[in-house]
Design a protein around this motif. Structure first.
Motif, PDB file in Angstrom:
ATOM      1  N   UNK A 131      18.647   1.955 -14.192  1.00 50.05           N
ATOM      2  CA  UNK A 131      17.867   2.855 -14.966  1.00 50.05           C
ATOM      3  C   UNK A 131      17.804   3.264 -16.740  1.00 50.05           C
ATOM      4  N   UNK A 132      18.314   3.847 -17.159  1.00 49.32           N
ATOM      5  CA  UNK A 132      19.289   3.862 -18.211  1.00 49.32           C
ATOM      6  C   UNK A 132      18.831   2.565 -19.051  1.00 49.32           C
ATOM      7  N   UNK A 133      19.182   1.631 -18.235  1.00 51.57           N
ATOM      8  CA  UNK A 133      19.639   0.287 -19.487  1.00 51.57           C
ATOM      9  C   UNK A 133      18.643  -0.095 -19.489  1.00 51.57           C
ATOM     10  N   UNK A 135      11.125   3.653  -5.344  1.00 51.00           N
ATOM     11  CA  UNK A 135      12.107   4.593  -3.666  1.00 51.00           C
ATOM     12  C   UNK A 135      13.733   4.474  -4.273  1.00 51.00           C
ATOM     13  N   UNK A 136      13.797   3.774  -5.999  1.00 50.34           N
ATOM     14  CA  UNK A 136      15.385   4.062  -6.606  1.00 50.34           C
ATOM     15  C   UNK A 136      14.945   3.617  -8.017  1.00 50.34           C
ATOM     16  N   UNK A 137      15.590   3.571  -9.059  1.00 47.31           N
ATOM     17  CA  UNK A 137      15.395   3.766 -10.447  1.00 47.31           C
ATOM     18  C   UNK A 137      14.379   4.913 -10.981  1.00 47.31           C
ATOM     19  N   UNK A 138      15.010   5.939  -9.942  1.00 47.37           N
ATOM     20  CA  UNK A 138      14.102   7.300  -9.993  1.00 47.37           C
ATOM     21  C   UNK A 138      13.954   7.866 -11.862  1.00 47.37           C
ATOM     22  N   UNK A 139      15.290   7.913 -12.415  1.00 47.80           N
ATOM     23  CA  UNK A 139      15.447   8.420 -14.079  1.00 47.80           C
ATOM     24  C   UNK A 139      14.320   6.981 -15.115  1.00 47.80           C
ATOM     25  N   UNK A 140      13.941   6.463 -14.462  1.00 47.51           N
ATOM     26  CA  UNK A 140      12.845   5.344 -15.379  1.00 47.51           C
ATOM     27  C   UNK A 140      11.598   5.964 -15.477  1.00 47.51           C
ATOM     28  N   UNK A 141      10.889   6.359 -16.160  1.00 46.06           N
ATOM     29  CA  UNK A 141       9.669   6.627 -15.509  1.00 46.06           C
ATOM     30  C   UNK A 141       9.077   4.749 -15.848  1.00 46.06           C
ATOM     31  N   UNK A 196      16.515 -14.869 -10.401  1.00 47.69           N
ATOM     32  CA  UNK A 196      16.077 -15.527  -8.570  1.00 47.69           C
ATOM     33  C   UNK A 196      17.380 -14.974  -8.278  1.00 47.69           C
ATOM     34  N   UNK A 197      18.307 -16.113  -8.303  1.00 53.20           N
ATOM     35  CA  UNK A 197      19.681 -16.313  -7.350  1.00 53.20           C
ATOM     36  C   UNK A 197      20.240 -14.515  -7.611  1.00 53.20           C
ATOM     37  N   UNK A 198      20.637 -14.284  -8.445  1.00 58.92           N
ATOM     38  CA  UNK A 198      21.601 -13.459  -9.652  1.00 58.92           C
ATOM     39  C   UNK A 198      20.771 -12.314  -8.310  1.00 58.92           C
ATOM     40  N   UNK A 199      19.328 -12.035  -8.456  1.00 56.56           N
ATOM     41  CA  UNK A 199      18.503 -10.342  -7.955  1.00 56.56           C
ATOM     42  C   UNK A 199      18.488 -10.887  -6.052  1.00 56.56           C
ATOM     43  N   UNK A 200      18.021 -12.023  -5.492  1.00 60.93           N
ATOM     44  CA  UNK A 200      18.106 -11.956  -4.016  1.00 60.93           C
ATOM     45  C   UNK A 200      19.636 -11.997  -3.395  1.00 60.93           C
ATOM     46  N   UNK A 201      20.806 -11.918  -4.067  1.00 64.99           N
ATOM     47  CA  UNK A 201      22.705 -12.072  -3.802  1.00 64.99           C
ATOM     48  C   UNK A 201      22.350 -10.466  -3.811  1.00 64.99           C
ATOM     49  N   UNK A 202      22.033 -10.363  -5.286  1.00 60.73           N
ATOM     50  CA  UNK A 202      22.232  -8.123  -5.443  1.00 60.73           C
ATOM     51  C   UNK A 202      21.540  -7.234  -4.174  1.00 60.73           C
ATOM     52  N   UNK A 203      20.847  -7.987  -3.588  1.00 56.62           N
ATOM     53  CA  UNK A 203      20.599  -7.169  -2.871  1.00 56.62           C
ATOM     54  C   UNK A 203      21.096  -7.099  -1.320  1.00 56.62           C
ATOM     55  N   UNK A 204      21.109  -8.733  -1.399  1.00 54.69           N
ATOM     56  CA  UNK A 204      22.374  -8.813  -0.028  1.00 54.69           C
ATOM     57  C   UNK A 204      23.858  -8.483  -0.023  1.00 54.69           C
ATOM     58  N   UNK A 261      21.118   0.215  -3.171  1.00 57.06           N
ATOM     59  CA  UNK A 261      20.529  -0.093  -2.220  1.00 57.06           C
ATOM     60  C   UNK A 261      19.213  -0.443  -3.177  1.00 57.06           C
ATOM     61  N   UNK A 262      18.770   1.116  -3.442  1.00 58.43           N
ATOM     62  CA  UNK A 262      17.234   1.112  -3.625  1.00 58.43           C
ATOM     63  C   UNK A 262      16.894   1.395  -4.662  1.00 58.43           C
ATOM     64  N   UNK A 263      17.757   0.658  -6.039  1.00 56.84           N
ATOM     65  CA  UNK A 263      17.555   0.360  -7.307  1.00 56.84           C
ATOM     66  C   UNK A 263      17.802  -1.254  -7.405  1.00 56.84           C
TER      67      UNK A 263
END
Length: 593
Positions: A121-123, A256-262, A394-402, A426-428
């Motif tokens: 969220x910070x990044x 769902x996630x990254x709550x600190x990021x408005x 796409x590949x890195x983010x789909x895999x990120x969830x998996x 997982x939420x982030x």
């Protein structure tokens, strides 16, 4: 557990996949050497571990709030940001002539992995600012550059992208925001923008909004979109801040996630804005920053999964449950001794290694596309970059969830409990397949502009280079080399399928696009892991420097073998889907869904 930056993994990837020596030889890297890069990595790791990582949970539990028209962030987050800027990290890859550090993209990418893992969220705040810097640097007037870039490069001012509207998501041709000329040469910008990450906050002194809008006489569609700088506070001639502009947050999304990021709904009510470049070229200007932005999102998905893996590994070493199969010791063992837990951990580790390799290759291609002196070599680097970007995103983010899901599974029921922390990952991470063009959009881009438009020449050249790697691998690991050769043959067939389908049956190619992207990511990852195996073998044999120790290089070889055993076989399924899976999909009547 707290985050531990994988500094040695990053060093290895920088040299093997990011071709650090070649990047440092570029004119733009004059004065930079490997010792300096090592020092940057060490300090970035310290900052990520000690300053950023502790704010991750705090930010999740105490998310951004809209109170009285202002967005309030937790004090820990604001404090970390100011430390980040004071240490000079804000301008890591910002232009040196505007108070940035001007470091190569490949070095910045390694640092960004650590910061995204420490607190996603910070990044997002500095990442978006760097994107805005890039757009202004490449397309704004000298006067605009002087007015905005130094403060943005220092992190004193932040930047945002304002593209999406309630009725215009991916289809930006539907953008309706208006910009009406004013007597002073500026424009009155009006309209509503949604999903604006860090669109409002009180952490930085000013926010420089980049806004897509239409002039009164603009053509319909994308050709009528222009880009405007709309600052939160107007900037006086001497660089000081003036009055508050009519750009306001009217709502925060409940995410769902990254709550600190408005994530803001922004309302522009005849806010003063300044045209960037030429009218009607706004979308093209925004796409200047898309390669870096999509690379950044790919790193985000990868980085969160890396932190989730670390947590799962630590838990597996501590959690005692059931005896170890095949052992004479009947006492309960830590779960890392159980084969299926080891499978889940090593699939994470191996996939992470391949992902890191691909994003390093893409970052190095950015440096070469801008820094090589030979025009043909620059063009080839740019083509490699263009092909890799949708795959990395796409590949890195789909895999990120998996992979993050696998980390939760290692925990068992404790992974489903918020207090253990892994559920937050997982939420982030779930936002990353959506950010900067959903992964379906990335797949369409890959089959169209990045494959069919050049007759498959670019991916085929990358696969041909992979054959050379396979031939080298065959000398010591014939079984691995054969598996890589077979994967490359399947990938070549899929390239031919996509080119043929796009010329006559584009809907069929679109139906196969996701499978094609996954197959190419998996195959290029295997080529990268083969390179890693060979580099580790050279280090162990004394043919190359081995500063990271024998155990590290042996682990690299084991990781490559796991990738070939558990990750690479997926290409068979993907190849079949590309070859004729789309026919079944398109044949299904809509009313039968």
């Amino acid at each position: 557990m707290n985050y531990q930056a994988p500094v040695n993994e990053l060093r290895f990837a920088l040299h093997v996949h990011g071709k650090l020596d070649e990047v440092l030889a570029l004119p733009a890297s004059d004065g930079l050497d490997t010792d300096t890069v090592d020092a940057v990595l060490e300090e970035a790791a310290r900052f990520a571990e000690q300053v950023l990582a502790p704010t991750n949970r705090t930010g999740d539990l105490n998310g951004a709030k809209l109170i009285g028209g202002k967005v309030e962030s937790h004090p820990d987050l604001a404090g970390a940001y100011h430390e980040y800027c004071d240490a000079g990290w804000a301008g890591l890859r910002a232009p040196a002539e505007y108070d940035g550090q001007g470091l190569p993209a490949v070095v910045a990418a390694a640092c960004e992995e650590m910061w995204c893992a420490a607190n996603l969220a910070f990044s997002l705040l500095p990442m978006l600012t760097l994107g805005a810097i890039e757009a202004i640097f490449n397309h704004a007037s000298d006067e605009q550059k002087q007015a905005y870039l130094p403060k943005m490069s220092q992190g004193v001012w932040s930047g945002t992208m304002n593209l999406t509207e309630p009725q215009a998501g991916t289809d930006l041709g539907q953008v309706a925001a208006k910009a009406v000329p004013k007597d002073n040469g500026a424009y009155a910008v009006s309209g509503q923008k949604v999903f604006i990450t860090w669109g409002e906050q009180e952490i930085t002194e000013n926010i420089v909004h980049l806004v897509l809008a239409r002039l009164p006489d603009a053509a319909p569609g994308v050709k009528g979109i222009s880009l405007f700088i709309v600052p939160k506070y107007l900037v006086n001639a001497d660089g000081s801040l003036g009055g508050r502009n009519a750009a306001h947050v009217v709502g925060l999304e409940h995410k769902l996630g990254i709550h600190a990021s408005p994530t803001c709904v922004m309302q522009f009510e005849e806010a003063e804005g300044y045209l960037v470049g030429e009218a009607g070229k706004g979308l093209a200007y925004m796409f200047t920053m898309m390669n870096h932005a999509r690379l950044g999102v790919g790193i985000e998905g990868h980085a969160v999964a890396e932190r989730a893996y670390q947590n799962a590994l630590a838990y597996a070493k501590e959690r005692v449950q059931s005896r170890e199969l095949g052992s004479e010791n009947h006492a309960p063992a830590t779960i890392i001794h159980h084969p299926d837990v080891r499978r889940m951990l090593l699939v994470q580790k191996a996939t992470l290694a391949a992902q890191r390799a691909l994003y390093m290759q893409a970052a190095a291609a950015i440096d070469k596309a801008h820094g090589l002196e030979d025009p043909l070599a620059r063009k080839q680097a740019a083509q490699t970059l263009d092909y890799l970007i949708p795959i990395v995103k796409a590949w890195c983010t789909d895999n990120g969830v998996v992979l993050t899901n696998l980390a939760i599974q290692v925990y068992g029921g404790m992974g489903y409990v918020e207090e253990t922390g892994v559920a937050q990952y997982m939420r982030d991470v779930r936002i990353t397949p959506i950010y900067e063009g959903t992964n379906g959009v990335q797949a369409l881009d890959l089959i169209g502009r990045k494959t069919a438009a050049n007759g498959g020449a670019v991916p085929l050249a990358m696969l041909e280079a992979g054959k050379t790697v396979a031939a080298q691998l065959a000398q010591s690991q014939p079984a691995l080399a054969d598996a890589l050769q077979q994967a490359i043959i399947l990938a070549e067939r899929s390239v031919a399928d996509i080119v043929a389908q796009m010329s006559g049956q584009p809907a069929l190619a679109a139906a196969a696009s996701n499978a094609y992207l996954q197959q190419m990511g998996c195959t290029l990852g295997a080529i990268a892991e083969a390179r890693a195996y060979l580099a580790a073998a050279d280090a162990l044999a004394g043919k190359a420097q081995a500063p990271l120790g024998e155990a590290f290089y042996q682990a690299q070889q084991h990781t490559a073998k796991v990738y070939f055993a558990y990750v690479l076989p997926q290409v068979n399924t993907f190849a079949e889907q590309v070859h004729h899976g789309g026919e079944a999909l398109l044949a299904m009547p809509l009313d039968a869904y």
